[in-house]
Design an enzyme around this catalytic site. Structure first.
Site, PDB file in Angstrom:
ATOM      1  N   GLU A   1      -6.771 -10.912  -4.290  1.00  0.00           N
ATOM      2  CA  GLU A   1      -6.205 -11.509  -3.084  1.00  0.00           C
ATOM      3  C   GLU A   1      -6.749 -12.928  -2.887  1.00  0.00           C
ATOM      4  O   GLU A   1      -6.020 -13.833  -2.457  1.00  0.00           O
ATOM      5  CB  GLU A   1      -6.536 -10.635  -1.868  1.00  0.00           C
TER       6      GLU A   1
ATOM      7  N   GLU B   1      -4.897 -15.074  -5.102  1.00  0.00           N
ATOM      8  CA  GLU B   1      -3.551 -15.260  -4.558  1.00  0.00           C
ATOM      9  C   GLU B   1      -3.571 -16.323  -3.450  1.00  0.00           C
ATOM     10  O   GLU B   1      -2.688 -17.194  -3.387  1.00  0.00           O
ATOM     11  CB  GLU B   1      -3.060 -13.914  -4.000  1.00  0.00           C
TER      12      GLU B   1
ATOM     13  N   CYS C   1      -4.161  -4.275   2.992  1.00  0.00           N
ATOM     14  CA  CYS C   1      -4.963  -3.077   2.695  1.00  0.00           C
ATOM     15  C   CYS C   1      -4.572  -1.870   3.534  1.00  0.00           C
ATOM     16  O   CYS C   1      -4.857  -0.741   3.170  1.00  0.00           O
ATOM     17  CB  CYS C   1      -6.434  -3.330   3.001  1.00  0.00           C
TER      18      CYS C   1
ATOM     19  N   SER D   1       0.198 -10.293   1.279  1.00  0.00           N
ATOM     20  CA  SER D   1      -0.360 -10.313  -0.067  1.00  0.00           C
ATOM     21  C   SER D   1       0.360  -9.233  -0.876  1.00  0.00           C
ATOM     22  O   SER D   1       0.683  -8.157  -0.352  1.00  0.00           O
ATOM     23  CB  SER D   1      -1.849  -9.998  -0.006  1.00  0.00           C
TER      24      SER D   1
ATOM     25  N   LYS E   1      -2.775   6.778   4.799  1.00  0.00           N
ATOM     26  CA  LYS E   1      -3.034   6.760   3.354  1.00  0.00           C
ATOM     27  C   LYS E   1      -2.271   7.878   2.645  1.00  0.00           C
ATOM     28  O   LYS E   1      -1.967   7.774   1.461  1.00  0.00           O
ATOM     29  CB  LYS E   1      -4.532   6.892   3.078  1.00  0.00           C
TER      30      LYS E   1
ATOM     31  N   GLU F   1       1.022   6.376   2.100  1.00  0.00           N
ATOM     32  CA  GLU F   1       0.922   5.335   1.076  1.00  0.00           C
ATOM     33  C   GLU F   1       0.832   5.954  -0.318  1.00  0.00           C
ATOM     34  O   GLU F   1       1.500   5.496  -1.254  1.00  0.00           O
ATOM     35  CB  GLU F   1      -0.309   4.463   1.339  1.00  0.00           C
TER      36      GLU F   1
ATOM     37  N   GLU G   1       6.932   3.645  -5.265  1.00  0.00           N
ATOM     38  CA  GLU G   1       6.610   2.583  -6.228  1.00  0.00           C
ATOM     39  C   GLU G   1       5.161   2.618  -6.697  1.00  0.00           C
ATOM     40  O   GLU G   1       4.788   1.837  -7.566  1.00  0.00           O
ATOM     41  CB  GLU G   1       6.941   1.219  -5.603  1.00  0.00           C
TER      42      GLU G   1
ATOM     43  N   CYS H   1     -10.865   0.376   9.902  1.00  0.00           N
ATOM     44  CA  CYS H   1     -10.857   1.729   9.344  1.00  0.00           C
ATOM     45  C   CYS H   1     -11.897   2.648   9.982  1.00  0.00           C
ATOM     46  O   CYS H   1     -11.714   3.864  10.013  1.00  0.00           O
ATOM     47  CB  CYS H   1     -11.090   1.673   7.846  1.00  0.00           C
TER      48      CYS H   1
END
Lengths: 573, 165
Positions: A280, A283, A300, A320, A359, A362, A367, A503
């Site tokens: 990142e 990036e 994230c 990102s 999560k 996710e 993908e 988190c």
């Protein structure tokens, strides 16, 4: 400001104007029982458990919504008050399924606890039961309206703290149900799976989808090589499941406990947090140098990702392209680690221990299989891990500390601070500063981005270029930052975490999780950072080796394939 | 910035435009929700999903809250009204003289309950409280016509007339 004088149970009390009787009593050490009340989030007086007698008032008053007045005389413990509270609780219980023995919230249920505290010893009333069936449509959360006491805490959190408004009270009377619009299943709604609702639910009306069975099965399968990763925020909260103080850093015991459960390798998501900084950070530098879309926004937090996909799809190019550390870990476990260990990746089963319910969603995103295998097979919450450890009879707090396995368990302090709001930003600044200026950072700690303030901003000078950065946690605060971005405010880099506190306050964390507990867990995170010998991601020797042996360079071909992703514009309704 | 899907559309564009016109003075005013829903229902006849989505966007009220209000008040309906409106009085006098049997018969023969519309779109049914003709109970109205002493055996002959219209 002059204080207000009142008498509670014969005690002279002073309180700031605007204080509720409940708060004033609490400050004077007088406990009034509550059920629907959630400080600063849900103060609506709907459950009528916090009733008190106010001299001169015609009826008993709900103390959570009654402000103190000069000369007020309050009694919190009269026979009439006790009887009224009990009666109201009995009525709330009259349509509650009596399934406590098999309920996921058993022993951690506010209704159960209150029934014990108020001394309810029989069920005098049996009301009509809720006509709604449990809803298993969401990959993260289970709604069980039968157990709902209609306290509205989840609604307040979803509407005000997160501004998602996926659920609200629908229909009326005995048919009232907290549900998405048109009573659609939660899995079809614009719900971001953050689980803040589950965190504040006093009962088990909303709880995480329990996937411990899948993990037990994998652990028992001799064909499977089961590896586990632990998110940064879990080490400062898992102890609470076993009675420890919030914020106690239990990294070594967490590792030991996971080994005892039978995981073949115990790794750390902090490793891929460090890796995220490399990808990142590169990036960001690339976008700054080549005139890419700015500000760059972190990716994230899967609840945040789904939020922007539903509500701000126009801004997706700001994200990102880095996968989250959880997903990067899975992709590497089934490629880099599989090669190094000589194990067929189809036999590797990746489990994550996450402070997060999103999560789970996710991990299931279509993908997320760049290696040809699912990156992550099962994502468990901190709470689910706590349950597994209890089931296995592991006495967590008495375990001797152990170390993570190599190489995916090697990390720096920059990785661990990902667990708290501002941490990704701070970790990125530590690395970006040194990579761009070529100098050693004089002070590692960026206090301007720490703490529980909703939106934090600061500027950092990198070789004469000023980098404007911002940090938000909680989606209402995220909205505020996005509005500023749309309004033309110039930022270069923004960190957004879905949950309040980041988190450490995630929807998969131990219950209760409130502001004070969040602050203590965050303090634990920064303690863990200070205790690390290395505190900058680019100094992580295992990350350096990974680039040398496998990935090549940040943003290289392999990174693109395994560590980066794309997003989806979703509908709002 | 509506990105609501069009898969639920049952309305004519003109009807949606009408809702837009109704809403215009109330844009960004969450407090006007009930008033706007009321006017929208008067204009369209009912409050289908796409009208609720429009109101949600226009007034800046979450769709969950719009639906919460629509599903709370029995005045609001999410189903199109039938061609003819049947009201069965369930006031005390009509109730004791058999309003319930009448409702059961309607359910049995026309498959409609209170708040419903028959599958062929001919009739919708509501329960009302007293139409001021207690001496004639049980009372039923169809559109603007009032029928007294409606016992179940008279039901089909009354409704037959309207079914043909």
């Amino acid at each position: 400001m002059s204080l207000i004088n009142l008498t509670i149970d014969g005690v002279q009390v002073q309180a700031v104007p605007g204080t509720s009787v409940l708060e004033a009593a609490g400050q004077a050490g007088i406990k009034i029982p509550t059920l629907c009340y959630l400080k600063e989030i849900n103060e609506i007086g709907s459950c009528r458990i916090c009733l008190v007698e106010v001299e001169g008032a015609r009826t008993l008053q709900a103390s959570c919504v009654t402000p103190v007045t000069e000369g007020m005389v309050v009694r919190t413990n009269t026979p009439e008050v006790r009887q009224a509270r009990k009666l109201n609780l009995e009525l709330i219980m009259s349509n509650h399924p009596q399934e406590c023995l098999i309920c996921p919230r058993s022993t951690n249920c506010e209704l159960q606890q209150l029934a014990a505290e108020l001394g309810i010893s029989e069920l005098r009333f049996t009301g009509a039961m809720s006509p709604y069936e449990p809803d298993f449509s969401s990959p993260s959360l289970v709604r069980d309206p039968r157990k709902c006491i209609l306290c509205r805490r989840c609604v307040s959190v979803c509407e005000n703290v997160q501004q998602v408004s996926a659920i609200a009270p629908q229909e009326r009377g005995f048919d009232t149900v907290v549900a998405p619009a048109f009573l659609e299943p939660l899995g079809n709604a614009a719900c971001v799976n953050c689980g803040q609702c589950a965190l504040v639910c006093p009962t088990a009306a909303i709880h995480e989808k329990d996937q411990t069975g899948e993990v037990w099965a994998a652990l028992a399968d001799p064909e499977k090589h089961v590896v586990v990763q632990t998110a940064p925020a879990v080490r400062v909260s898992i102890g609470e499941m076993f009675g420890a103080e919030p914020g106690r850093v239990a990294t070594g015991q967490l590792v030991a406990a996971l080994r005892k459960l039978g995981f073949d390798r115990v790794f750390d998501t902090d490793f891929t947090a460090d890796l995220t900084i490399m990808e990142e950070g590169s990036e960001l530098i690339k976008r700054l140098q080549e005139g890419g879309t700015l500000p760059l926004i972190t990716s994230c937090s899967p609840g945040w990702i789904k939020f922007i996909e539903h509500f701000y799809p126009d801004l997706l190019p700001h994200l990102s392209t880095c996968k989250s550390p959880q997903q990067m870990f899975g992709a590497l476990a089934k490629t880099y680690y599989a090669q190094k260990a000589g194990i067929d990746p189809s036999n590797i089963f990746v489990v994550s221990i996450m402070p997060c319910t999103a999560k789970k969603f996710e991990a299931g995103r279509e993908e997320m299989n760049g290696s040809g295998h699912r990156d992550v097979d099962v994502a468990l919450t901190t709470r689910e891990l706590g349950k597994m450890l209890k089931e296995a009879g592991i006495d967590f707090n008495s375990l001797a500390e152990e170390e993570y396995d190599s190489p995916l368990g090697i990390s720096t302090g920059a990785g661990v601070i990902f667990g708290s709001t501002g941490g990704v930003m701070e970790a990125a600044l530590r690395t970006a500063y040194e990579l761009v200026t070529g100098e050693t950072l004089p002070d590692l700690e960026f206090h301007a981005v720490r703490g529980l303030e909703g939106v934090k901003e600061t500027s950092v000078n990198l070789n004469g270029t000023t980098l404007n950065v911002a940090v938000a946690h909680g989606l209402a605060n995220a909205r505020e930052i996005l509005e500023r971005v749309s309004g033309g405010q110039e930022y270069h880099f923004i960190e957004i975490m879905c949950c309040p506190g980041g988190c450490i306050g995630g929807g998969g964390q131990p219950i209760p999780t409130d502001r004070e507990i969040r602050a203590r867990r965050a303090a634990g995170i920064y303690d863990a950072d200070r205790a690390m010998p290395l505190r900058k991601s680019h100094e992580n020797p295992a990350v350096q080796a990974l680039y040398k042996e496998f990935l090549g360079e940040p943003l290289g071909h392999k990174s693109h394939e395994l560590l980066h992703t794309h997003y989806l514009a979703r509908q709002k309704y | 910035m509506s990105n609501g899907c069009a898969c639920h559309t049952q309305l004519e564009p003109e009807q949606l435009n009408e809702v837009g016109r109704i809403m215009e003075p109330y844009r960004g005013q969450p407090g006007s929700l009930i008033q706007v829903l009321h006017k929208a229902q008067n204009a369209v006849g009912y409050l289908p999903r796409e009208v609720q989505v429009m109101v949600s966007e226009g007034l800046n009220v979450p769709l969950t809250r719009v639906y919460g209000v629509v599903s709370f008040y029995s005045f609001f309906t999410t189903k199109p009204k039938g061609k003819h409106k049947i009201c069965v009085c369930a006031g005390t006098a009509c109730y004791v003289r058999g309003a319930n049997q009448l409702l059961n018969q309607l359910e049995k023969d026309y498959h409609i309950g209170p708040g419903d519309t028959s599958d062929d779109g001919q009739f919708s049914l509501d329960v009302v409280r007293c139409v001021g003709a207690c001496g004639l109970g049980p009372v039923m109205t169809v559109d603007d016509d009032v029928y007294g002493r409606v016992h179940t055996d008279k039901l089909s002959s009354i409704l037959e007339k309207y079914a043909k219209e």
